[in-house]
Design a protein around this motif. Structure first.
Motif, short mmCIF file in Angstrom:
data_model
loop_
_atom_site.label_atom_id
_atom_site.label_comp_id
_atom_site.label_asym_id
_atom_site.label_seq_id
_atom_site.Cartn_x
_atom_site.Cartn_y
_atom_site.Cartn_z
N ILE A 44 0.97 -1.38 -0.16
CA ILE A 44 0.18 0.02 -0.18
C ILE A 44 0.94 1.60 -0.06
CG2 ILE A 44 -2.03 1.27 1.30
CD1 ILE A 44 -2.78 -1.21 2.54
N PRO A 45 0.14 2.52 -1.12
CA PRO A 45 1.51 3.49 -1.11
C PRO A 45 2.18 3.94 0.11
CG PRO A 45 0.11 3.48 -2.81
CD PRO A 45 -0.48 2.31 -2.13
N GLU A 46 2.84 4.71 0.22
CA GLU A 46 3.21 5.60 1.95
C GLU A 46 1.79 5.93 2.48
OE1 GLU A 46 7.23 6.79 1.49
OE2 GLU A 46 7.95 5.21 1.09
N GLU A 47 1.88 7.00 1.09
CA GLU A 47 0.78 8.49 2.11
C GLU A 47 -0.61 7.95 2.90
OE1 GLU A 47 0.26 8.17 -2.51
OE2 GLU A 47 1.79 7.11 -0.86
N TYR A 48 -1.36 6.18 2.50
CA TYR A 48 -2.10 5.61 3.35
C TYR A 48 -1.32 4.90 4.58
CZ TYR A 48 -4.14 7.64 -1.50
OH TYR A 48 -3.86 8.05 -2.63
N GLY A 49 -0.78 5.01 4.35
CA GLY A 49 0.00 4.20 5.68
C GLY A 49 0.89 3.16 5.22
N GLY A 50 0.97 2.19 4.20
CA GLY A 50 1.83 1.21 4.12
C GLY A 50 3.31 1.79 3.85
N SER A 51 4.14 0.54 2.99
CA SER A 51 5.10 1.10 2.66
C SER A 51 5.66 0.91 1.20
CB SER A 51 5.74 -0.86 3.45
OG SER A 51 5.93 -0.72 4.49
N GLY A 52 4.54 0.49 0.59
CA GLY A 52 5.23 1.30 -0.68
C GLY A 52 5.32 -0.29 -1.60
N GLN A 53 6.04 -1.07 -1.06
CA GLN A 53 6.88 -1.84 -1.37
C GLN A 53 5.88 -3.01 -2.10
OE1 GLN A 53 9.89 -1.83 -1.94
NE2 GLN A 53 9.96 -0.13 -0.64
N ASN A 54 5.61 -2.89 -3.46
CA ASN A 54 4.30 -3.70 -3.97
C ASN A 54 5.45 -4.61 -4.23
OD1 ASN A 54 2.64 -5.00 -5.09
ND2 ASN A 54 1.57 -3.47 -6.20
N ASP A 55 5.97 -6.13 -4.05
CA ASP A 55 6.99 -6.61 -4.65
C ASP A 55 6.50 -8.40 -3.68
OD1 ASP A 55 8.44 -8.57 -5.00
OD2 ASP A 55 10.55 -6.76 -4.00
N TYR A 56 5.83 -8.70 -4.13
CA TYR A 56 5.34 -10.38 -4.81
C TYR A 56 6.14 -10.76 -3.61
CZ TYR A 56 2.80 -14.96 -5.14
OH TYR A 56 2.44 -15.60 -5.07
N ARG A 57 7.21 -10.93 -3.84
CA ARG A 57 8.46 -12.13 -3.03
C ARG A 57 8.64 -11.99 -1.38
NH1 ARG A 57 13.79 -10.10 -6.17
NH2 ARG A 57 12.27 -8.05 -6.33
N TYR A 58 7.99 -10.63 -0.87
CA TYR A 58 7.50 -10.39 0.51
C TYR A 58 6.15 -11.66 0.89
CZ TYR A 58 10.63 -6.01 1.00
OH TYR A 58 11.78 -5.43 1.11
N ASN A 59 5.30 -11.71 -0.65
CA ASN A 59 4.24 -12.55 0.47
C ASN A 59 4.62 -13.62 -0.03
OD1 ASN A 59 2.78 -9.87 -0.89
ND2 ASN A 59 1.77 -10.70 -1.25
N VAL A 60 5.78 -14.21 -0.57
CA VAL A 60 6.44 -15.50 -0.55
C VAL A 60 7.37 -15.48 0.55
CG1 VAL A 60 7.98 -16.90 -1.58
CG2 VAL A 60 6.70 -15.32 -3.44
N ILE A 61 7.38 -14.92 1.02
CA ILE A 61 8.28 -14.56 2.42
C ILE A 61 6.89 -15.27 3.39
CG2 ILE A 61 9.62 -13.84 4.00
CD1 ILE A 61 11.05 -12.48 1.92
N LEU A 62 6.18 -14.59 3.85
CA LEU A 62 4.81 -14.74 4.62
C LEU A 62 4.43 -16.09 4.07
CD1 LEU A 62 2.60 -12.19 4.61
CD2 LEU A 62 3.81 -12.27 6.51
N GLN A 63 4.28 -16.92 3.26
CA GLN A 63 3.68 -18.14 3.16
C GLN A 63 4.94 -19.52 3.61
OE1 GLN A 63 1.14 -19.84 0.88
NE2 GLN A 63 1.35 -18.30 -0.68
N GLU A 64 6.07 -18.96 2.79
CA GLU A 64 6.95 -19.98 3.76
C GLU A 64 7.50 -19.82 4.82
OE1 GLU A 64 9.76 -19.99 -0.67
OE2 GLU A 64 10.24 -18.38 1.42
N GLU A 65 7.14 -18.95 5.51
CA GLU A 65 7.86 -18.59 6.55
C GLU A 65 6.61 -19.86 7.86
OE1 GLU A 65 10.73 -18.57 8.65
OE2 GLU A 65 11.13 -18.55 6.67
N ALA A 66 5.45 -19.59 7.37
CA ALA A 66 4.19 -19.67 8.41
C ALA A 66 4.07 -21.69 7.63
CB ALA A 66 2.89 -19.57 7.69
#
Length: 382
Positions: free
Chosen positions: A56-78
């Motif tokens: 989510i863009p920074e101006e709305y409270g996010g980090s602005g890192q629209n990189d799917y690899r972060y989503n991959v890490i979430l699944q792998e660590e769970a």
């Protein structure tokens, strides 16, 4: 084999997720399975860490890192911890892309801060009692009435629908006899809208920690301001995100297969039969070696597809290949791993039993594997 998917920033994110899962998820997971859902406050904790707002863009409270690899890490660590993150995968990988791509500025200001901090939970309602993979056959309809749509219909198999504050509903707003795909729109139904009701929580064979429900809409007045994108364009929107949705399943399948292998290796080293560790028998060694090889092949295939997805170059056919192969590998791996547990593998107190039941749906949702084969066949000119 060496993976070339991640950077130092990804590795730091992985450690944060690993610590969170160990502290906030694993100790409570059995209770959540019994309850059939992960508590809302856990989503808020994920939001406070910035995990839900990465894209989510920074101006709305996010980090602005629209990189799917972060989503991959979430699944792998769970998966590594032998748990899942309930509906987080669906919210980040399947639903959030619709908001990011099609929400207008007013909608972004209204919804994005809550999506980022975990106070707004989401679901997407596509499937109907008589409509599964054939999305063009959707019958839920919405008739324009001034500044509102009047929505009627029913949806089923809706992941996260029980707790969702915002539900993206795919509804037919017009009919074209010559084009079944035309006339579908995305309407965001909000919790508490009159006529919107949640039906029974479905009793699934697996994936117990994420709720799956039926939803019904009886003359629900949805503001036109809650429509995502253009009227009648939803079929194209859904097709745009299908590659990522299918990659999400593929990523999870490989991660869970690897977790099944790791826990089976550990078990067979400790478990004894005929006075020897089960791992010492040639059959065990051969089975685990074969499983490890298949998982490695699936991992390399999925990693390549993830990189192409991040670069915006992944084709629908290649996403289908990754989903097909990864889910079939998961099915074989978990089944063979369970066999090596013997009778204990059939007992739900061992994670391998849950992993077995959880795995079955991977060949069904995000398009059945039969549909994947049709897509791949078309890419071959057949």
């Amino acid at each position: 084999m060496r993976r070339v998917l991640f950077t130092d920033d990804h590795d730091a994110f992985r450690q944060m997720v690993r610590d969170f899962v160990a502290k906030e998820i694993v100790p409570h997971y059995a209770d959540w399975e019994q309850a059939g859902r992960m508590p809302r406050e856990v989503f808020a904790k994920l939001g406070a860490l910035g995990i839900l707002g990465m894209a989510i863009p920074e101006e709305y409270g996010g980090s602005g890192q629209n990189d799917y690899r972060y989503n991959v890490i979430l699944q792998e660590e769970a998966a590594r911890a032998l748990v899942t993150l309930s509906t987080v995968r669906t919210q980040l990988d399947v639903i959030l892309p619709y908001f990011l791509e099609y929400a207008n500025e007013e909608q972004r200001e209204r919804w994005f801060p809550g999506l980022a901090d975990g106070t707004l939970l989401t679901a997407i309602a596509m499937t109907e009692p008589g409509t599964g993979s054939d999305l063009a056959g959707i019958r839920t309809n919405a008739v324009r009435d001034g500044d509102h749509y009047v929505l009627n219909g029913a949806k089923t198999f809706i992941t996260g629908g029980l707790l969702a504050d915002l539900v993206i509903v795919v509804a037919r707003t017009s009919t074209d006899p010559d084009n079944r795909r035309a006339g579908l729109s995305l309407l965001v139904v909000e919790d508490g809208m009159p006529g919107f009701t949640r039906g029974r929580v479905l009793n699934k064979m697996g994936m117990k920690v994420q709720d799956t429900v039926e939803l019904s809409f009886d003359d629900v007045r949805v503001p036109v301001a809650n429509r995502l994108g253009d009227e009648g364009a939803a079929f194209g929107y859904m097709g745009h995100n299908l590659s990522q949705e299918r990659m999400t399943v593929a990523v999870g399948s490989v991660a869970q297969a690897k977790a099944a292998l790791d826990t089976t290796i550990e078990y067979t080293k400790e478990r004894k039969a005929f006075g020897k560790p089960v791992a010492s028998f040639q059959n065990t060694k051969f089975e685990l070696a074969a499983i490890a090889t298949e998982i490695e092949a699936a991992q390399m295939m999925v990693d390549r597809a993830v990189l192409e997805l991040v670069d915006g170059e992944l084709s629908g056919a290649d996403a289908a290949k990754a989903k097909l192969f990864a889910t079939e590998v998961q099915a074989r791996a978990v089944d063979r791993c369970l066999q090596l547990f013997g009778g204990y593998g059939y007992m739900m107190e061992y994670p391998i039993a849950r992993m077995y039941t959880d795995a079955r749906v991977a060949r069904i949702y995000a398009g059945t594997n039969e549909v994947m084969k049709v897509i791949i066949a078309k890419s071959l000119g057949l």
